[in-house]
Design a protein around this motif. Structure first.
Motif, mmCIF file in Angstrom:
data_model
loop_
_atom_site.group_PDB
_atom_site.id
_atom_site.type_symbol
_atom_site.label_atom_id
_atom_site.label_comp_id
_atom_site.label_asym_id
_atom_site.label_seq_id
_atom_site.Cartn_x
_atom_site.Cartn_y
_atom_site.Cartn_z
ATOM 1 N N ASN A 183 0.662 -1.268 -0.020
ATOM 2 C CA ASN A 183 0.030 -0.002 0.016
ATOM 3 C C ASN A 183 0.875 1.334 0.054
ATOM 4 N N GLU A 184 2.076 1.149 -0.269
ATOM 5 C CA GLU A 184 2.967 2.240 -0.464
ATOM 6 C C GLU A 184 3.593 2.176 -1.805
ATOM 7 N N PRO A 185 2.744 2.734 -2.878
ATOM 8 C CA PRO A 185 3.156 2.348 -4.076
ATOM 9 C C PRO A 185 4.438 2.897 -4.602
ATOM 10 N N SER A 186 5.002 3.949 -4.357
ATOM 11 C CA SER A 186 6.273 4.524 -4.966
ATOM 12 C C SER A 186 7.365 3.578 -4.960
ATOM 13 N N GLY A 187 7.232 2.785 -3.905
ATOM 14 C CA GLY A 187 8.524 1.491 -4.109
ATOM 15 C C GLY A 187 8.265 0.717 -5.114
ATOM 16 N N PHE A 216 -2.387 -1.453 -6.247
ATOM 17 C CA PHE A 216 -2.358 -0.800 -4.700
ATOM 18 C C PHE A 216 -2.862 -2.110 -3.737
ATOM 19 N N GLY A 217 -1.772 -2.812 -2.994
ATOM 20 C CA GLY A 217 -2.170 -3.773 -2.119
ATOM 21 C C GLY A 217 -2.404 -3.347 -0.765
ATOM 22 N N GLU A 234 6.962 4.032 2.044
ATOM 23 C CA GLU A 234 6.292 5.363 2.024
ATOM 24 C C GLU A 234 5.507 5.335 3.579
ATOM 25 N N ALA A 235 5.374 6.628 3.926
ATOM 26 C CA ALA A 235 4.611 6.786 5.283
ATOM 27 C C ALA A 235 3.483 7.940 5.138
ATOM 28 N N THR A 295 9.141 7.990 1.767
ATOM 29 C CA THR A 295 8.548 9.325 0.938
ATOM 30 C C THR A 295 7.074 9.349 1.717
ATOM 31 N N SER A 296 6.349 10.510 1.311
ATOM 32 C CA SER A 296 5.105 10.799 2.137
ATOM 33 C C SER A 296 4.060 10.496 0.997
ATOM 34 N N ASN A 297 3.176 9.639 1.607
ATOM 35 C CA ASN A 297 2.065 9.003 0.891
ATOM 36 C C ASN A 297 0.678 9.228 1.439
ATOM 37 N N PRO A 298 0.126 10.588 1.067
ATOM 38 C CA PRO A 298 -1.290 10.834 1.867
ATOM 39 C C PRO A 298 -2.392 9.714 1.454
ATOM 40 N N SER A 299 -2.273 9.043 0.488
ATOM 41 C CA SER A 299 -3.331 7.758 0.448
ATOM 42 C C SER A 299 -3.326 6.693 1.342
ATOM 43 N N GLN A 300 -2.184 6.798 2.171
ATOM 44 C CA GLN A 300 -2.186 5.553 3.406
ATOM 45 C C GLN A 300 -2.435 6.368 4.805
ATOM 46 N N GLY A 301 -2.682 7.647 4.816
ATOM 47 C CA GLY A 301 -2.667 8.418 6.009
ATOM 48 C C GLY A 301 -4.035 8.236 6.735
ATOM 49 N N ARG A 302 -4.037 8.676 7.991
ATOM 50 C CA ARG A 302 -5.295 8.521 8.645
ATOM 51 C C ARG A 302 -6.230 9.718 8.598
#
Ligand code: ZN
Length: 378
Positions: free
Chosen positions: A88-92, A147-148, A218-219, A283-290
Motif C-alpha cells: 500500500n506504499e506504491p512509490s516503492g 495498490f495492495g 512510504e509513510a 517518502t510521503s504518501n497521503p493515500s495511506q494516511g489517517r
C-alpha cells in the motif's frame, strides 16, 4: 397464513439470488488482484530469477517473487533494491519498475525485487476504502499498477495470533504484525509464511554477498519518520554521504539511525544478520494516511488531499504540504535519487565499485515519470 409463507419464500429466493450476484461480483474483483501488472525489462536486465532460486522453500507459493538481475560487464559489488515490502506504499513498487526498465549496470550487479511481499499485492487492507489499481500516463498510453495491502494476504497466512512474538528477539507486537514482512526479518525456514519470504531475501543477500540493501517505503504525512533515510549503524557513514549527494541534487532528506530495540525490520535485522549495508527510505504518501479524505486511484497518483492541506495549516504534519500535494512522480524520483546517490557515495568512500548508468536524474523525473516507463504492450 398460506399466502404469507409463499411470500417469505419468494423474498428469500430473491435475497439469495442478490447475495449470490454480489458475492460473484466481489469474488471477480478480489481474484483480479492476482493478475500481475506488466513489467518490461529494460536494456540492463540480464536475467529474471525467482526468490525461490535462493530459498527453494518458497517455490510454488504466493510468497515466491521475481528478482530482476542487472549484471554489469565488469565485476564489481552489488545492491539489492526492494519495492513492495508494503504493497500500500506504491512509490516503492513503481521506483523498482523504473529501475528495471531503465538502469544499465557497467560494474557490479543490481538486484531488484519489485514485489517483495507478492502476497500483499493480491488484496487491500479491510475498511480502508483503498483502490485496487492506479494508472500512470506515459507518452504512449497508460500503465497500470496494483495498490495492495500492508501485510500478507490472510488467504495465505491465517489465523493471526493474539500476540506476534518476533523469533530472534522475543519482541512482542500485536497479532496482525505477524503478516508484516518488515517485522519478519531475518526470517526463518520453520517460521510462518511471511518469515519464510524474509528468509528468502536474507539468503539472496548472503549467497550473493550483496553489499547494499535498500528497502523503499512510504509513510503518511503525519508520521514522524518521513522523507528520511533510515540506516543501520554500520551503514551510517554511507547514508550520511548519500544524503549530502541527494541535497546537492535538490532533494532534502533526513537521516534516522535504525533503533536497536525495534526488531524485524530490514534496516535492523539485515544489518545484524548479514554483511550488507542496510538502508530504508520513506517518502510521503497521503493515500495511506489517517487524516485523508476520499481515497481513489487519482489520489494515489496526485497525492492531493484537501484535509492534508488543512492539517498542514494546523502544523500537524512532518513534511511541507499544500494544494500541489505529493505526486507519485516526485516520490518515485526521491527513491531513485536515493538509490543513485547511495551507489555514488559507496564508490566515493572507497567501499567498493558499483557503477550504474541510464538512470534519470531527480530533476528529469520530479514533474513526470511517465516518459521513463516503457510504453504498454499493445
Ligand atoms: Zn512501509
Amino acid at each position: 397464513m398460506k399466502i404469507e409463507t409463499k411470500k417469505s419464500w419468494l423474498t428469500a429466493i430473491v435475497l439469495l439470488c442478490l447475495s449470490a450476484l454480489t458475492i460473484g461480483y466481489l469474488a471477480t474483483v478480489f481474484l483480479a488482484q492476482r493478475q500481475e501488472e506488466p513489467i518490461y525489462p529494460g536494456p540492463g536486465v540480464t536475467e529474471i530469477k525467482m526468490l525461490s532460486d535462493w530459498y527453494p522453500g518458497l517455490k510454488d507459493t504466493a510468497g515466491d517473487t521475481e528478482v530482476y538481475v542487472l549484471k554489469g560487464a565488469k565485476e564489481g559489488d552489488s545492491m539489492l533494491v526492494l519495492g513492495g515490502t508494503h504493497a500500500n506504499e506504491p512509490s516503492g513498487l513503481v521506483a523498482a519498475v523504473l529501475l528495471i526498465e531503465n538502469a544499465v549496470v557497467e560494474e557490479g550487479t543490481l538486484y531488484v525485487i519489485p514485489r517483495a511481499n507478492n502476497s500483499a499485492m493480491t488484496c487491500t487492507d479491510p475498511q480502508e476504502g483503498a483502490p485496487t489499481r492506479f494508472t500512470i500516463s506515459t507518452p504512449n498510453g497508460d500503465r497500470w499498477f496494483r495498490f495492495g495491502s500492508r501485510a500478507t494476504n490472510p488467504v495465505h497466512q491465517w489465523p493471526d495470533p493474539e500476540i506476534y512474538v518476533h523469533a530472534t528477539s522475543g519482541q512482542r507486537l500485536s497479532g496482525s504484525e505477524t503478516r508484516n514482512l518488515n517485522r519478519a526479518y531475518p526470517g526463518r525456514t520453520d517460521g510462518n509464511f511471511t518469515e519464510k519470504i524474509a528468509y528468502g531475501v536474507a539468503e539472496l543477500i548472503r549467497q550473493e554477498d550483496v553489499a547494499i540493501e535498500m528497502d523503499l517505503h512510504e509513510a503518511s504525512p503525519e508520521y514522524p519518520t518521513i522523507n528520511a533515510m533510515v540506516a543501520h549503524e554500520d551503514a551510517m557513514l554511507l547514508a550520511n554521504s548519500a544524503i549530502i549527494n541527494m541535497a546537492l541534487e535538490g532533494v532534502s532528506i533526513g537521516i534516522e539511525p535504525s533503533p536497536t530495540n525495534l526488531h524485524g525490520l530490514t534496516h535492523r535485522e539485515l544489518g545484524d544478520f548479514t554483511d550488507t549495508y542496510a538502508l530504508l527510505m520513506e517518502t510521503s504518501n497521503p493515500s495511506q494516511g489517517r487524516l485523508r479524505g476520499r481515497t481513489d486511484s487519482e489520489m494515489v497518483v496526485t497525492g492531493k488531499d484537501k484535509f492534508y492541506v488543512k492539517a498542514a495549516e494546523y502544523g500537524r504534519l512532518y513534511v511541507p504540504y499544500d494544494e500541489a500535494g505529493h505526486p507519485i512522480s516526485m516520490r518515485v524520483a526521491r527513491h531513485i535519487c536515493g538509490v543513485t546517490q547511495v551507489a555514488a557515495a559507496f564508490n566515493e568512500l572507497g567501499l567498493g565499485n558499483l557503477v550504474m548508468t541510464n538512470i534519470p536524474s531527480y530533476a528529469e523525473m520530479e514533474g513526470d515519470i511517465g516518459p521513463y516507463l516503457a510504453p504498454p504492450a499493445a
